[in-house]
Design an enzyme around this catalytic site. Sequence first.
Site, PDB file in Angstrom:
ATOM      1  N   GLU A  25       0.645  -1.190   0.038  1.00  0.00           N
ATOM      2  CA  GLU A  25      -0.066   0.159   0.157  1.00  0.00           C
ATOM      3  C   GLU A  25       0.872   1.191  -0.120  1.00  0.00           C
ATOM      4  O   GLU A  25       0.668   2.179  -0.601  1.00  0.00           O
ATOM      5  CB  GLU A  25      -0.856   0.245   1.173  1.00  0.00           C
ATOM      6  CG  GLU A  25      -1.963  -1.037   1.239  1.00  0.00           C
ATOM      7  CD  GLU A  25      -1.740  -2.572   1.824  1.00  0.00           C
ATOM      8  OE1 GLU A  25      -0.310  -2.492   1.929  1.00  0.00           O
ATOM      9  OE2 GLU A  25      -2.504  -3.107   2.227  1.00  0.00           O
ATOM     10  N   LYS A 120      24.312   1.448  -0.936  1.00  0.00           N
ATOM     11  CA  LYS A 120      24.080   0.227  -0.023  1.00  0.00           C
ATOM     12  C   LYS A 120      24.136   0.543   1.374  1.00  0.00           C
ATOM     13  O   LYS A 120      25.285   0.791   1.841  1.00  0.00           O
ATOM     14  CB  LYS A 120      24.610  -0.841  -0.578  1.00  0.00           C
ATOM     15  CG  LYS A 120      24.084  -1.621  -1.639  1.00  0.00           C
ATOM     16  CD  LYS A 120      24.884  -2.885  -2.164  1.00  0.00           C
ATOM     17  CE  LYS A 120      24.161  -3.256  -3.339  1.00  0.00           C
ATOM     18  NZ  LYS A 120      22.864  -4.056  -3.148  1.00  0.00           N
ATOM     19  N   GLY A 447      24.907  -6.940 -22.526  1.00  0.00           N
ATOM     20  CA  GLY A 447      23.816  -8.329 -22.662  1.00  0.00           C
ATOM     21  C   GLY A 447      22.712  -7.835 -22.911  1.00  0.00           C
ATOM     22  O   GLY A 447      21.978  -8.307 -23.788  1.00  0.00           O
ATOM     23  N   GLU A 499      18.916 -10.770 -24.279  1.00  0.00           N
ATOM     24  CA  GLU A 499      18.007 -11.074 -22.816  1.00  0.00           C
ATOM     25  C   GLU A 499      16.897 -10.593 -22.950  1.00  0.00           C
ATOM     26  O   GLU A 499      16.079 -10.463 -21.824  1.00  0.00           O
ATOM     27  CB  GLU A 499      18.824 -10.460 -21.600  1.00  0.00           C
ATOM     28  CG  GLU A 499      20.377 -10.737 -21.590  1.00  0.00           C
ATOM     29  CD  GLU A 499      21.030 -10.068 -20.377  1.00  0.00           C
ATOM     30  OE1 GLU A 499      20.460  -9.905 -19.358  1.00  0.00           O
ATOM     31  OE2 GLU A 499      22.290 -10.027 -20.432  1.00  0.00           O
ATOM     32  N   TRP A 576      21.786 -12.006  -4.384  1.00  0.00           N
ATOM     33  CA  TRP A 576      20.584 -11.522  -4.781  1.00  0.00           C
ATOM     34  C   TRP A 576      19.537 -12.292  -4.480  1.00  0.00           C
ATOM     35  O   TRP A 576      18.479 -12.288  -4.967  1.00  0.00           O
ATOM     36  CB  TRP A 576      20.486 -10.909  -6.189  1.00  0.00           C
ATOM     37  CG  TRP A 576      21.533  -9.503  -6.204  1.00  0.00           C
ATOM     38  CD1 TRP A 576      22.274  -9.151  -5.295  1.00  0.00           C
ATOM     39  CD2 TRP A 576      21.889  -8.908  -7.600  1.00  0.00           C
ATOM     40  NE1 TRP A 576      23.176  -8.015  -5.559  1.00  0.00           N
ATOM     41  CE2 TRP A 576      22.847  -8.058  -7.125  1.00  0.00           C
ATOM     42  CE3 TRP A 576      21.601  -9.058  -8.822  1.00  0.00           C
ATOM     43  CZ2 TRP A 576      23.535  -7.153  -8.230  1.00  0.00           C
ATOM     44  CZ3 TRP A 576      22.135  -8.340  -9.816  1.00  0.00           C
ATOM     45  CH2 TRP A 576      23.047  -7.220  -9.074  1.00  0.00           C
ATOM     46  N   GLU A 620      30.138  -6.204  -3.813  1.00  0.00           N
ATOM     47  CA  GLU A 620      29.078  -5.820  -2.666  1.00  0.00           C
ATOM     48  C   GLU A 620      28.900  -6.767  -1.465  1.00  0.00           C
ATOM     49  O   GLU A 620      28.556  -6.580  -0.463  1.00  0.00           O
ATOM     50  CB  GLU A 620      27.804  -5.616  -3.275  1.00  0.00           C
ATOM     51  CG  GLU A 620      26.995  -6.756  -3.675  1.00  0.00           C
ATOM     52  CD  GLU A 620      25.467  -6.390  -4.349  1.00  0.00           C
ATOM     53  OE1 GLU A 620      25.773  -5.435  -5.150  1.00  0.00           O
ATOM     54  OE2 GLU A 620      24.687  -7.015  -4.042  1.00  0.00           O
ATOM     55  N   HIS A 656      31.422  -9.732 -16.198  1.00  0.00           N
ATOM     56  CA  HIS A 656      31.148  -7.895 -16.010  1.00  0.00           C
ATOM     57  C   HIS A 656      30.830  -7.657 -14.739  1.00  0.00           C
ATOM     58  O   HIS A 656      30.455  -8.453 -13.893  1.00  0.00           O
ATOM     59  CB  HIS A 656      29.851  -7.941 -16.856  1.00  0.00           C
ATOM     60  CG  HIS A 656      29.239  -6.454 -16.429  1.00  0.00           C
ATOM     61  ND1 HIS A 656      29.871  -5.242 -16.839  1.00  0.00           N
ATOM     62  CD2 HIS A 656      28.229  -6.087 -15.893  1.00  0.00           C
ATOM     63  CE1 HIS A 656      28.963  -4.354 -16.588  1.00  0.00           C
ATOM     64  NE2 HIS A 656      27.931  -5.026 -15.919  1.00  0.00           N
ATOM     65  N   HIS A 709      23.752   4.815 -16.909  1.00  0.00           N
ATOM     66  CA  HIS A 709      22.951   5.217 -16.011  1.00  0.00           C
ATOM     67  C   HIS A 709      22.096   6.514 -16.182  1.00  0.00           C
ATOM     68  O   HIS A 709      21.076   6.887 -15.370  1.00  0.00           O
ATOM     69  CB  HIS A 709      23.534   5.094 -14.481  1.00  0.00           C
ATOM     70  CG  HIS A 709      24.277   4.033 -14.349  1.00  0.00           C
ATOM     71  ND1 HIS A 709      25.645   3.798 -14.655  1.00  0.00           N
ATOM     72  CD2 HIS A 709      23.640   2.803 -13.769  1.00  0.00           C
ATOM     73  CE1 HIS A 709      25.636   2.339 -14.521  1.00  0.00           C
ATOM     74  NE2 HIS A 709      24.764   1.861 -13.752  1.00  0.00           N
ATOM     75  N   CYS A 741      27.110  -0.898 -18.602  1.00  0.00           N
ATOM     76  CA  CYS A 741      26.386  -1.973 -18.194  1.00  0.00           C
ATOM     77  C   CYS A 741      25.315  -2.285 -19.131  1.00  0.00           C
ATOM     78  O   CYS A 741      25.253  -1.976 -20.261  1.00  0.00           O
ATOM     79  CB  CYS A 741      25.611  -1.536 -16.706  1.00  0.00           C
ATOM     80  SG  CYS A 741      24.788  -2.777 -15.802  1.00  0.00           S
TER      81      CYS A 741
HETATM   82  N1  GLN Z   1      24.207  -9.080 -18.437  1.00  0.00           N
HETATM   83  C1  GLN Z   1      23.385  -8.260 -17.594  1.00  0.00           C
HETATM   84  C2  GLN Z   1      22.712  -7.272 -18.599  1.00  0.00           C
HETATM   85  O1  GLN Z   1      22.955  -6.751 -19.506  1.00  0.00           O
HETATM   86  C3  GLN Z   1      24.173  -7.734 -16.781  1.00  0.00           C
HETATM   87  C4  GLN Z   1      23.609  -6.667 -15.762  1.00  0.00           C
HETATM   88  C5  GLN Z   1      24.296  -6.369 -14.527  1.00  0.00           C
HETATM   89  O2  GLN Z   1      25.553  -6.146 -14.506  1.00  0.00           O
HETATM   90  N2  GLN Z   1      23.595  -5.869 -13.473  1.00  0.00           N
HETATM   91  O3  GLN Z   1      21.813  -6.676 -17.966  1.00  0.00           O
HETATM   92 ZN    ZN Z   2      26.418  -3.988 -14.837  1.00  0.00          ZN
END
Ligand code: GLN
Ligand code: ZN
Length: 774
Positions: A25, A120, A447, A499, A576, A620, A656, A709, A741
Amino acid sequence: MTSKSAAAAARATVYGCPRQGSNRELKRAVEGYWKGRVTAAALRETAAGLRRTNWCRLAEDGIHEVPTGDFSYYDHVLDTSVMVGAVPARHREAVETDGLDGYFAMARGTQDVAPLEMTKWFDTNYHYLVPELGPDTVFAADSTKQVAEFGEALALGLSPRPVLVGPVTYLLLAKPAPGVATDFEPLTLLDRLLPVYAEVLADLRAAGARWVQLDEPALVQDRTPAELNAAARAYRDLGALTDRPKLLVASYFDRLGEALAVLAKAPVDGLALDFTGPAAANLRDLAAVGGLPGRRLVAGVVDGRNVWINNHQQSLTTLGTLLGLAGRVDVAASCSLLHVPLDATAEPDIDPQVARWLAFARQKTAEIATLARGLAQGTDAIAAELAANRADLASRAGSTITHEPAVRARAAAVTESDGHREAPYQQRAAVQRDRLRLPLLPTTTIGSFPQTAQLRTARADLRAGRIDTATYDKRIETEIQEVLAFQEKAGVDVLVHGEPERNDMVQYFAERLVGYLATRHGWVQSYGTRYVRPPILAGDVSRPEPMTVRWTAYAQSLTARPVKGMLTGPVTMLAWSFVRDDQPLGETARQVALALRDEVNDLEAAGSSVIQVDEPALRETLPLRVADRAGYLAWATESFRLATSGVRSETQIHTHMCYAEFGDIIRAIDDLDADVISLEAARSHMQVADELASAGYPREVGPGVYDIHSPRVPSAAEAAVLLRKGLEAIPAERLWVNPDCGLKTRGWPEVRASLENLVSAATEVRAALPGNAH
Ligand code: GLN
Ligand code: ZN
């Protein structure tokens, strides 16, 4: 007090609850407010209702002292910044105009003003907003929220205890504000901050608070003598206040180590300590400092971060020992229950056999209440609960879900050579060069390609039965065709399938591996209104059939260029998820690694010449204490190598990681023995490349030249500047060109333009390389 009366007084408590509500909620109300669909009054109403429900439920479930002030619209560290008046200059006007809008502006930014940075919370997956401080910071107490929430709980006839982020942790979590020298140490502001805490404590006292909890989890990390001194000073000064409630200083996530002596000596009225996992060392350390005679000890014996039932017998033994070490012993979870889902009974899909091993926030609350009752009234009073607990633990230990003979036998048969490629890196690099025939500065991506609304709709339609699997698969194939066609046209050298079939890089694999469970309502706050549903790694892990080969092979069938296979690595698969606590993490990681090894080998057999295994979580989950890191890195790197070492030398393994700060683990990155690594670098202007070069890193590297990002499209010229910067550190033979990324959160128009620019930059810089000039 004797230990007998210490026991008789035992009470049950927790430090915080999940905030979202059983149907999330809070998420809906807050997001509705942002969109203008929910009024501020309605939002406040929803929030107050959720707090009330949480408190009443805690009380019903047997919790004697309920926490207040732990609730948050977004983040409790941001709430602390408001409480101490540490509003960054750029947000001050907004905060003065409207407290709530200003608060959300600090959290999320606005068109014109950047938000606070987010990072984090220790080694959890919760993110807090980093306080920004400087030599000019002026603190001012604002106890409104704390006092109001305390009053709400008091009005319900409960016994509330306000919970605050402690002053030392608050400063240790802060960073220099923009424009302030980067070597500024926020801890130097302690003397200015303490009077503000004194004022808040006095206000809470005036409102009727008998106890206040100050959370100091930062003290479980390695601390310098100066930092320990600051902690000593803080609690000497706060303890010396006359107009104050009783002070309970709490720590969690690990053992306090040298900070325990500091806090035990401080003139505070009680300590709350974690006694789970590595923090169990607090027991020995507490005895070594002579305990807390005459004072209160809150014993965090129920693990607040995992989803497993407690071992009551073990907790009672710990509690029994603690009785001799303090004036009064209370029972709690090791940390706030913020980090676990709400209620395991809301999961009808989970096999009842497994469900009895699970404890989410509500079940943990009941466990705490049971233990407190056992402590206060004797174990006879909880005989039924103890018997049930023993039976549940026995069912878990004896189950073939947790002990699958074939998986066990295979893990036990692993040899040293299974974790090593058939040839050393230099030799492999030569074979791969001959096979792949890539240009210098080869281009690739990480990816994922944009997860479009159509893809998400298709997945929802499949789940709801509106489309069948064949239709869904066709849509995925069409998407792969488009992703491939774009990359070929743009001139990317090593392609990916994009993906499109993955909802999430961990969940996708968890759904396909035996040993993992999915929840329907197991939401946990990641940051603000973003909640995740981590899978539960409950049993021995195996792979019944290939998980990705079909899509990768399909993509490869569409092009003559190499298509990278794409997997999530064992460390990230653990990090995770909620991971079983009945065996060392390294053993669990090894099982996951072996399942992934089969997938890597199958990809190779299906024709993949390049395979990437992502490990964005490697950094992490690094233990908080330096002394524990070597042990972690040993199993982490071993499991990565186990997953990736079954292939021939000519198969190129990529990995990666999403972060630029990896100084602490550079050796471990080398130990992965991957042929190529891609890393985040665009924001830090390729600093990563320099660091790798100066550490003598010998392999191929792709420092990101496109910051994914941000929706900004980098120009070819910008990317070329970064690339030339990279070339100053890493020779052209070992430098790759790629984004920071995956692209799943971005839109197609930006992705198209950015990747075209990235390829142009690579082409331009390549052409100017010595020997390539025409
Ligand atoms: N292969 C993943 C992607 O491209 C890697 C994601 C990540 O590093 N968090 O989404
Ligand atoms: Zn990444």
